[in-house]
Design a protein around this motif. Structure first.
Motif, PDB file in Angstrom:
ATOM      1  N   ALA A  45      23.073 -19.022   5.972  1.00 33.01           N
ATOM      2  CA  ALA A  45      23.852 -20.238   6.211  1.00 33.01           C
ATOM      3  C   ALA A  45      23.289 -21.406   5.417  1.00 33.01           C
ATOM      4  N   VAL A  46      23.995 -22.518   5.483  1.00 33.91           N
ATOM      5  CA  VAL A  46      23.507 -23.761   4.895  1.00 33.91           C
ATOM      6  C   VAL A  46      23.657 -24.880   5.914  1.00 33.91           C
ATOM      7  N   LEU A  47      22.692 -25.767   5.919  1.00 30.50           N
ATOM      8  CA  LEU A  47      22.803 -27.038   6.635  1.00 30.50           C
ATOM      9  C   LEU A  47      23.149 -28.050   5.559  1.00 30.50           C
ATOM     10  N   ALA A  48      24.398 -28.527   5.599  1.00 25.75           N
ATOM     11  CA  ALA A  48      24.924 -29.351   4.507  1.00 25.75           C
ATOM     12  C   ALA A  48      25.252 -30.760   4.971  1.00 25.75           C
ATOM     13  N   ARG A  49      25.343 -31.670   4.002  1.00 28.46           N
ATOM     14  CA  ARG A  49      25.815 -33.030   4.288  1.00 28.46           C
ATOM     15  C   ARG A  49      27.161 -32.954   5.009  1.00 28.46           C
ATOM     16  N   ASP A  50      27.341 -33.836   5.963  1.00 32.50           N
ATOM     17  CA  ASP A  50      28.584 -33.817   6.738  1.00 32.50           C
ATOM     18  C   ASP A  50      29.816 -33.978   5.859  1.00 32.50           C
ATOM     19  N   ASP A  51      29.698 -34.684   4.742  1.00 30.91           N
ATOM     20  CA  ASP A  51      30.859 -34.944   3.891  1.00 30.91           C
ATOM     21  C   ASP A  51      30.973 -33.959   2.719  1.00 30.91           C
ATOM     22  N   LEU A  52      30.140 -32.913   2.705  1.00 37.96           N
ATOM     23  CA  LEU A  52      30.195 -31.935   1.622  1.00 37.96           C
ATOM     24  C   LEU A  52      31.146 -30.802   2.002  1.00 37.96           C
ATOM     25  N   PRO A  53      32.229 -30.603   1.252  1.00 40.72           N
ATOM     26  CA  PRO A  53      33.173 -29.527   1.583  1.00 40.72           C
ATOM     27  C   PRO A  53      32.538 -28.160   1.326  1.00 40.72           C
ATOM     28  N   VAL A  54      32.355 -27.374   2.375  1.00 39.57           N
ATOM     29  CA  VAL A  54      31.750 -26.048   2.241  1.00 39.57           C
ATOM     30  C   VAL A  54      32.482 -25.046   3.128  1.00 39.57           C
ATOM     31  N   LYS A  55      33.132 -24.087   2.505  1.00 38.97           N
ATOM     32  CA  LYS A  55      33.712 -22.956   3.229  1.00 38.97           C
ATOM     33  C   LYS A  55      33.275 -21.644   2.609  1.00 38.97           C
ATOM     34  N   THR A  56      33.129 -21.639   1.287  1.00 41.71           N
ATOM     35  CA  THR A  56      32.738 -20.435   0.569  1.00 41.71           C
ATOM     36  C   THR A  56      31.494 -20.716  -0.273  1.00 41.71           C
ATOM     37  N   TRP A  57      30.846 -19.655  -0.751  1.00 41.42           N
ATOM     38  CA  TRP A  57      29.699 -19.838  -1.643  1.00 41.42           C
ATOM     39  C   TRP A  57      30.134 -20.476  -2.957  1.00 41.42           C
ATOM     40  N   GLU A  58      31.374 -20.209  -3.339  1.00 35.17           N
ATOM     41  CA  GLU A  58      31.886 -20.776  -4.579  1.00 35.17           C
ATOM     42  C   GLU A  58      31.991 -22.289  -4.492  1.00 35.17           C
ATOM     43  N   ASP A  59      32.186 -22.827  -3.269  1.00 40.77           N
ATOM     44  CA  ASP A  59      32.220 -24.278  -3.088  1.00 40.77           C
ATOM     45  C   ASP A  59      30.881 -24.921  -3.465  1.00 40.77           C
ATOM     46  N   LEU A  60      29.819 -24.138  -3.344  1.00 34.09           N
ATOM     47  CA  LEU A  60      28.478 -24.636  -3.664  1.00 34.09           C
ATOM     48  C   LEU A  60      28.073 -24.334  -5.102  1.00 34.09           C
ATOM     49  N   ASN A  61      28.833 -23.476  -5.734  1.00 36.02           N
ATOM     50  CA  ASN A  61      28.503 -23.036  -7.096  1.00 36.02           C
ATOM     51  C   ASN A  61      29.086 -23.993  -8.131  1.00 36.02           C
ATOM     52  N   LYS A  62      28.585 -25.226  -8.095  1.00 38.98           N
ATOM     53  CA  LYS A  62      29.129 -26.260  -8.971  1.00 38.98           C
ATOM     54  C   LYS A  62      27.996 -27.123  -9.528  1.00 38.98           C
ATOM     55  N   PRO A  63      28.114 -27.551 -10.753  1.00 43.49           N
ATOM     56  CA  PRO A  63      27.121 -28.482 -11.301  1.00 43.49           C
ATOM     57  C   PRO A  63      27.082 -29.760 -10.458  1.00 43.49           C
ATOM     58  N   GLY A  64      25.923 -30.247 -10.209  1.00 43.30           N
ATOM     59  CA  GLY A  64      25.788 -31.467  -9.417  1.00 43.30           C
ATOM     60  C   GLY A  64      25.522 -31.215  -7.950  1.00 43.30           C
ATOM     61  N   VAL A  65      25.809 -29.995  -7.466  1.00 44.15           N
ATOM     62  CA  VAL A  65      25.499 -29.656  -6.081  1.00 44.15           C
ATOM     63  C   VAL A  65      24.027 -29.234  -6.014  1.00 44.15           C
ATOM     64  N   ARG A  66      23.260 -29.912  -5.194  1.00 43.09           N
ATOM     65  CA  ARG A  66      21.820 -29.666  -5.098  1.00 43.09           C
ATOM     66  C   ARG A  66      21.506 -28.856  -3.840  1.00 43.09           C
TER      67      ARG A  66
END
Length: 277
Positions: free
Chosen positions: A128-149
């Protein structure tokens, strides 16, 4: 009981933290011993939502392992007897006949050399991930983006998974979970990745972030440890754990434990594999 050098080496090889203690000889099986004693001895350690002691009363009043242990004791017509151990010495406590079973121990190859586990999984952890409340996350691909830390503990299963599935993200690797969570707390990363149990306490402590199991879900089982060689007792555990799991009772106890810990069960990933989407 004679203990050979070979048997001691085999126990020592079971991994760091597993003490080379001789197995205690027993004339009766564990089930018979439990009924004669009148108690089922369950290893417990302060680790919500798995085990939780009420600081006011000193009683082990909540936690999945507490609820399930009490139910299993009741089914045998005996009392639930919590015995305080640590994650590190639980195997030694089993070998030394100090406890009868311990919940939420993963059935690793090393541990299987020292203790036995039922065939049925107790529950499933999810990556799992503990993410910023305003970060859209449903799939791993949502996190697979430049600028996402992203942060994680280096040289772990999580590190390997993120490296493979989120190569475009800025993955920041730290010596351990504490440092990875601290990076999220300070705002240096947008999300921290690990198998979800440690993130429960982090979310509770930080009071911010959302806990998400991105899809496709990556899950691994946890189990119940018992002394080695008592096939009848392990079969009894397997049947009980399986019935609780299939009926949904395991998930209900887990949700109750989360609520007692101050977390909304609706915001936390389930521990039943079939419910993880």
């Amino acid at each position: 009981m004679t203990i050979s050098r070979r048997s001691l080496i085999a126990v020592a090889a079971a991994g760091s933290g597993l003490l080379a203690l001789p197995l205690v000889a027993r004339a009766d099986g564990t089930l018979d011993e439990v009924k004669k004693r009148g108690t089922l001895r369950v290893g417990v350690t302060q680790a919500p939502p798995w085990y939780s002691k009420d600081p006011k009363t000193g009683q082990w009043s909540s936690g999945l392992g507490v609820f399930m242990g009490k139910a299993m004791a009741q089914s045998l017509g005996v009392k639930f007897e919590p015995v305080e151990v640590s994650w590190g010495n639980a195997i030694a406590a089993l070998q030394g006949n100090k406890i009868d079973l311990m919940f939420v121990l993963d059935a690793t190859a090393e541990r299987k050399q020292a203790v036995d586990f039922p065939a049925t999984a107790l529950l499933w952890y999810s990556l799992a991930v503990l993410a910023r409340d305003d970060l859209p996350v449903k799939t791993w691909e949502d996190l697979n983006k430049p600028g996402v830390r992203l942060s994680c503990a280096q040289a772990t299963t999580v590190d390997s998974f993120l490296t493979k599935h989120t190569p475009k993200a800025d993955i920041q690797r730290f010596p351990g979970n504490v440092e990875a969570i601290a990076a999220f707390q300070s705002g240096r990363v947008d999300a921290v990745g690990m198998f979800h149990p440690p993130l429960l306490a982090a979310r509770q402590k930080l009071g911010k972030g959302k806990l998400v199991v991105p899809t496709p879900a990556e899950s691994v089982p946890s189990s119940v440890a018992a002394r080695k060689g008592d096939t009848a007792f392990v079969a009894w555990i397997d049947k009980a754990v399986g019935e609780y799991y299939r009926s949904g009772q395991t998930q209900k106890w887990y949700e109750q434990s989360l609520a007692d810990f101050g977390l909304d069960p609706k915001t936390v990933p389930p521990i039943i594999k079939e419910m993880i989407t």
